[in-house]
Design a protein around this motif. Sequence first.
Motif, PDB file in Angstrom:
ATOM      1  N   SER A 175      10.513   8.054 -10.310  1.00  0.00           N
ATOM      2  CA  SER A 175      11.566   8.827 -10.968  1.00  0.00           C
ATOM      3  C   SER A 175      12.894   8.654 -10.250  1.00  0.00           C
ATOM      4  CB  SER A 175      11.184  10.300 -11.031  1.00  0.00           C
ATOM      5  OG  SER A 175      12.231  11.073 -11.556  1.00  0.00           O
ATOM      6  N   LYS A 176      12.882   8.774  -8.909  1.00  0.00           N
ATOM      7  CA  LYS A 176      14.112   8.666  -8.133  1.00  0.00           C
ATOM      8  C   LYS A 176      14.669   7.243  -8.170  1.00  0.00           C
ATOM      9  CE  LYS A 176      13.617  12.393  -4.751  1.00  0.00           C
ATOM     10  NZ  LYS A 176      14.965  12.943  -5.013  1.00  0.00           N
ATOM     11  N   LEU A 177      13.818   6.271  -7.994  1.00  0.00           N
ATOM     12  CA  LEU A 177      14.271   4.878  -7.918  1.00  0.00           C
ATOM     13  C   LEU A 177      14.773   4.370  -9.262  1.00  0.00           C
ATOM     14  CD1 LEU A 177      11.507   3.517  -5.555  1.00  0.00           C
ATOM     15  CD2 LEU A 177      13.905   3.847  -4.990  1.00  0.00           C
ATOM     16  N   ALA A 223      -0.212   3.330   8.666  1.00  0.00           N
ATOM     17  CA  ALA A 223       0.106   1.968   8.224  1.00  0.00           C
ATOM     18  C   ALA A 223      -0.820   1.545   7.087  1.00  0.00           C
ATOM     19  CB  ALA A 223       0.000   0.996   9.392  1.00  0.00           C
ATOM     20  N   ARG A 224      -2.086   1.923   7.205  1.00  0.00           N
ATOM     21  CA  ARG A 224      -3.044   1.591   6.146  1.00  0.00           C
ATOM     22  C   ARG A 224      -2.672   2.269   4.829  1.00  0.00           C
ATOM     23  NH1 ARG A 224      -9.540   3.032   6.436  1.00  0.00           N
ATOM     24  NH2 ARG A 224     -10.099   2.118   4.404  1.00  0.00           N
ATOM     25  N   GLU A 225      -2.316   3.576   4.891  1.00  0.00           N
ATOM     26  CA  GLU A 225      -1.923   4.301   3.691  1.00  0.00           C
ATOM     27  C   GLU A 225      -0.600   3.785   3.135  1.00  0.00           C
ATOM     28  OE1 GLU A 225      -2.128   7.145   0.607  1.00  0.00           O
ATOM     29  OE2 GLU A 225      -3.608   6.234   1.944  1.00  0.00           O
ATOM     30  N   THR A 226       0.327   3.453   4.028  1.00  0.00           N
ATOM     31  CA  THR A 226       1.620   2.912   3.619  1.00  0.00           C
ATOM     32  C   THR A 226       1.450   1.596   2.867  1.00  0.00           C
ATOM     33  OG1 THR A 226       2.835   3.992   5.403  1.00  0.00           O
ATOM     34  CG2 THR A 226       3.813   2.011   4.480  1.00  0.00           C
ATOM     35  N   PHE A 227       0.568   0.753   3.371  1.00  0.00           N
ATOM     36  CA  PHE A 227       0.311  -0.530   2.714  1.00  0.00           C
ATOM     37  C   PHE A 227      -0.226  -0.319   1.304  1.00  0.00           C
ATOM     38  CE2 PHE A 227      -2.492  -4.242   1.923  1.00  0.00           C
ATOM     39  CZ  PHE A 227      -1.507  -5.231   1.949  1.00  0.00           C
ATOM     40  N   ARG A 228      -1.123   0.655   1.144  1.00  0.00           N
ATOM     41  CA  ARG A 228      -1.673   0.959  -0.178  1.00  0.00           C
ATOM     42  C   ARG A 228      -0.579   1.448  -1.121  1.00  0.00           C
ATOM     43  NH1 ARG A 228      -2.969   4.861  -3.329  1.00  0.00           N
ATOM     44  NH2 ARG A 228      -2.194   6.448  -1.869  1.00  0.00           N
ATOM     45  N   ILE A 229       0.284   2.359  -0.611  1.00  0.00           N
ATOM     46  CA  ILE A 229       1.388   2.885  -1.439  1.00  0.00           C
ATOM     47  C   ILE A 229       2.338   1.765  -1.845  1.00  0.00           C
ATOM     48  CG2 ILE A 229       3.408   4.397  -1.417  1.00  0.00           C
ATOM     49  CD1 ILE A 229       1.815   6.198   0.551  1.00  0.00           C
ATOM     50  N   GLY A 231      22.425  10.129   3.154  1.00  0.00           N
ATOM     51  CA  GLY A 231      22.154  10.695   4.462  1.00  0.00           C
ATOM     52  C   GLY A 231      21.320  11.961   4.408  1.00  0.00           C
ATOM     53  N   THR A 232      20.536  12.129   3.369  1.00  0.00           N
ATOM     54  CA  THR A 232      19.698  13.322   3.212  1.00  0.00           C
ATOM     55  C   THR A 232      18.228  12.917   3.212  1.00  0.00           C
ATOM     56  OG1 THR A 232      19.787  13.122   0.788  1.00  0.00           O
ATOM     57  CG2 THR A 232      21.483  14.486   1.865  1.00  0.00           C
ATOM     58  N   GLN A 233      17.344  13.900   3.435  1.00  0.00           N
ATOM     59  CA  GLN A 233      15.913  13.623   3.372  1.00  0.00           C
ATOM     60  C   GLN A 233      15.174  14.863   2.869  1.00  0.00           C
ATOM     61  OE1 GLN A 233      15.232  12.511   7.489  1.00  0.00           O
ATOM     62  NE2 GLN A 233      14.148  14.434   7.859  1.00  0.00           N
ATOM     63  N   GLU A 234      13.965  14.638   2.369  1.00  0.00           N
ATOM     64  CA  GLU A 234      13.157  15.730   1.827  1.00  0.00           C
ATOM     65  C   GLU A 234      11.689  15.408   2.025  1.00  0.00           C
ATOM     66  OE1 GLU A 234      12.854  15.810  -2.596  1.00  0.00           O
ATOM     67  OE2 GLU A 234      14.295  14.140  -2.512  1.00  0.00           O
ATOM     68  N   GLU A 235      10.873  16.430   1.972  1.00  0.00           N
ATOM     69  CA  GLU A 235       9.432  16.270   2.051  1.00  0.00           C
ATOM     70  C   GLU A 235       8.873  16.099   0.637  1.00  0.00           C
ATOM     71  OE1 GLU A 235       7.324  16.512   5.016  1.00  0.00           O
ATOM     72  OE2 GLU A 235       9.302  16.019   5.837  1.00  0.00           O
ATOM     73  N   VAL A 236       7.970  15.136   0.471  1.00  0.00           N
ATOM     74  CA  VAL A 236       7.352  14.927  -0.845  1.00  0.00           C
ATOM     75  C   VAL A 236       5.833  14.896  -0.661  1.00  0.00           C
ATOM     76  CG1 VAL A 236       9.314  13.711  -1.848  1.00  0.00           C
ATOM     77  CG2 VAL A 236       7.576  12.418  -0.622  1.00  0.00           C
ATOM     78  N   PRO A 237       5.078  15.487  -1.572  1.00  0.00           N
ATOM     79  CA  PRO A 237       3.618  15.498  -1.451  1.00  0.00           C
ATOM     80  C   PRO A 237       3.028  14.119  -1.749  1.00  0.00           C
ATOM     81  CG  PRO A 237       4.289  16.549  -3.497  1.00  0.00           C
ATOM     82  CD  PRO A 237       5.547  16.256  -2.740  1.00  0.00           C
ATOM     83  N   LEU A 238       2.039  13.702  -0.955  1.00  0.00           N
ATOM     84  CA  LEU A 238       1.412  12.395  -1.175  1.00  0.00           C
ATOM     85  C   LEU A 238       0.739  12.315  -2.540  1.00  0.00           C
ATOM     86  CD1 LEU A 238      -0.184  11.652   2.316  1.00  0.00           C
ATOM     87  CD2 LEU A 238       1.889  10.671   1.316  1.00  0.00           C
ATOM     88  N   SER A 239       0.248  13.453  -3.038  1.00  0.00           N
ATOM     89  CA  SER A 239      -0.463  13.438  -4.323  1.00  0.00           C
ATOM     90  C   SER A 239       0.455  13.074  -5.478  1.00  0.00           C
ATOM     91  CB  SER A 239      -1.105  14.803  -4.576  1.00  0.00           C
ATOM     92  OG  SER A 239      -0.102  15.822  -4.609  1.00  0.00           O
ATOM     93  N   ALA A 240       1.740  13.367  -5.339  1.00  0.00           N
ATOM     94  CA  ALA A 240       2.691  13.063  -6.422  1.00  0.00           C
ATOM     95  C   ALA A 240       3.723  12.027  -5.992  1.00  0.00           C
ATOM     96  CB  ALA A 240       3.394  14.347  -6.863  1.00  0.00           C
ATOM     97  N   LEU A 241       3.423  11.339  -4.875  1.00  0.00           N
ATOM     98  CA  LEU A 241       4.418  10.440  -4.281  1.00  0.00           C
ATOM     99  C   LEU A 241       4.879   9.343  -5.236  1.00  0.00           C
ATOM    100  CD1 LEU A 241       6.025   9.483  -1.854  1.00  0.00           C
ATOM    101  CD2 LEU A 241       3.993   8.270  -1.051  1.00  0.00           C
ATOM    102  N   GLN A 256       1.881  15.060   3.346  1.00  0.00           N
ATOM    103  CA  GLN A 256       3.286  15.009   2.972  1.00  0.00           C
ATOM    104  C   GLN A 256       3.891  13.721   3.551  1.00  0.00           C
ATOM    105  OE1 GLN A 256       5.364  17.559   1.405  1.00  0.00           O
ATOM    106  NE2 GLN A 256       3.458  18.586   0.839  1.00  0.00           N
ATOM    107  N   ALA A 257       5.013  13.301   2.999  1.00  0.00           N
ATOM    108  CA  ALA A 257       5.777  12.185   3.558  1.00  0.00           C
ATOM    109  C   ALA A 257       7.251  12.554   3.510  1.00  0.00           C
ATOM    110  CB  ALA A 257       5.527  10.898   2.779  1.00  0.00           C
ATOM    111  N   THR A 258       8.053  11.956   4.396  1.00  0.00           N
ATOM    112  CA  THR A 258       9.486  12.216   4.434  1.00  0.00           C
ATOM    113  C   THR A 258      10.210  11.096   3.690  1.00  0.00           C
ATOM    114  OG1 THR A 258       9.308  13.318   6.568  1.00  0.00           O
ATOM    115  CG2 THR A 258      11.492  12.555   5.901  1.00  0.00           C
ATOM    116  N   LEU A 259      10.998  11.451   2.693  1.00  0.00           N
ATOM    117  CA  LEU A 259      11.764  10.478   1.920  1.00  0.00           C
ATOM    118  C   LEU A 259      13.231  10.635   2.298  1.00  0.00           C
ATOM    119  CD1 LEU A 259      11.701   8.293  -0.287  1.00  0.00           C
ATOM    120  CD2 LEU A 259      12.108  10.110  -1.960  1.00  0.00           C
ATOM    121  N   ARG A 260      13.812   9.570   2.857  1.00  0.00           N
ATOM    122  CA  ARG A 260      15.189   9.608   3.312  1.00  0.00           C
ATOM    123  C   ARG A 260      16.076   8.775   2.387  1.00  0.00           C
ATOM    124  NH1 ARG A 260      16.438   8.553   9.592  1.00  0.00           N
ATOM    125  NH2 ARG A 260      15.102  10.429   9.634  1.00  0.00           N
ATOM    126  N   ASP A 261      17.169   9.366   1.907  1.00  0.00           N
ATOM    127  CA  ASP A 261      18.187   8.671   1.103  1.00  0.00           C
ATOM    128  C   ASP A 261      19.194   8.080   2.077  1.00  0.00           C
ATOM    129  OD1 ASP A 261      20.433   7.957  -0.428  1.00  0.00           O
ATOM    130  OD2 ASP A 261      19.956   9.448  -1.957  1.00  0.00           O
TER     131      ASP A 261
END
Length: 426
Positions: free
Chosen positions: A421-423, A343-349, A405-415, A396-401
């Motif tokens: 880019s996607k948005l 939650a702390r990291e999510t808030f920062r992101i 209805g798809t999802q992928e793993e994305v590295p936190l360093s390049a999140l 890593q974090a999970t990004l869900r479209d």
Amino acid sequence: MKRGSLFVSIAGIKGMNDVLPGEVETWQFLENQARSIFGNYGFAEIRVPVVEKTELFCRSIGETTDIVEKEMYTFEDKSGNSLTLRPEGTAPVMRSYIQNKLYAQDPVAKLYYMGPMFRYERPQKGRYRQFHQIGVEAIGIEDPKIDAQVLAMLSHFFAAVGIEDVSLQINSLGCPECRPGYRSALITYLQERLGKLCADCQRRYQSNPMRVLDCKVPDCKQATADAPSVLDNLCGNCEAHFGQVQQSLRDLEIPFAVNPRMVRGLDYYTKTAFEMVTGSLGAQNAVAAGGRYDGLIKDLGGPALPGIGFAMGVERLVLMLGDNKLAPSRPDLFLAALGAEAARETFRIMSGLQRRGLHAEMDYEGRSLKAQLRRADKLRSRYVLILGEDELARKQATLRDMEAGTQEEVPLSALEQILLSKLQRA
């Protein structure tokens, strides 16, 4: 509010309404369209106070008008000054134009305004005690082509916002040279039919006879059906001006109809008067109205400069849009966190993405993933980022479209770069 041992809720004032999320987006759309279109025509925004000295409206609107006699919110301040919540926008704009000597910079000024107005009258469909107007004022131009340009801009606005059930009606109200003769002829005509008029028209037929022609009471409309027309009593200058306005509208291919019974409720109007009317709002069919006020600036202590303007009722525009109202904006991304560190990291992101101009939301209550996904779905978020203790360990974090209805793993360093880019492509 506490009354005895009971707490009594405080309701809003009758006729003064809240504009809630889900509604305000339509208001913002109308305001943004107005700013864009009016700017293209060379108009600049002006903002004036909602409270003015009462004398301003008595001098400009006219002491015998319904607004001044019955509808103004007037009160004394602690110094004994008589103040009034503005019932319309033109007089305050003219007061500001004169007080700030805008004419010294350039006598030609093209201004627009938007905001609340106040009139104490019976609340009805699209008409309230606090209502909102979007208006424009073009000052310092005598040429009839400015009348046509203002009307073209008004037509452009209605087309841009998708309101089609409107038609333009125009008239000429004459000037101080020709109106007295018409006024005298109209008073004589009305005297012969006084018993057929409503109480309001009987009261004002001498002080403000042209307003009788605008009365909505059926008996008054029938009694004055063959009243003398102002168009038959125009002086040569007013007749030529009105003819040139009509020709310019034809040149611009702006449809219009001449309505010789149309008058305006404010005393300052001269020459061109107009309304945008609709058949979808019942008896209160005008959604925009205005005209020339060539003597107003001088009457308020300024230079002898002409002017023309109009105002639109925002509540009526919103009613006309109906099912075309805009939905609230949806988040670009909802961030779902599992665990205190996540939650702390999510808030920062989230905060970083918001600073980059993206609409991001998160859960603050530490609820289950299922509950957070329901919240994301309710908000109609395009993407959901899921971050838990396991994802943190793997960086890593999970990004869900949510749409695909798809999802992928994305590295936190390049999140942040990946999300942007996607948005931005979404």
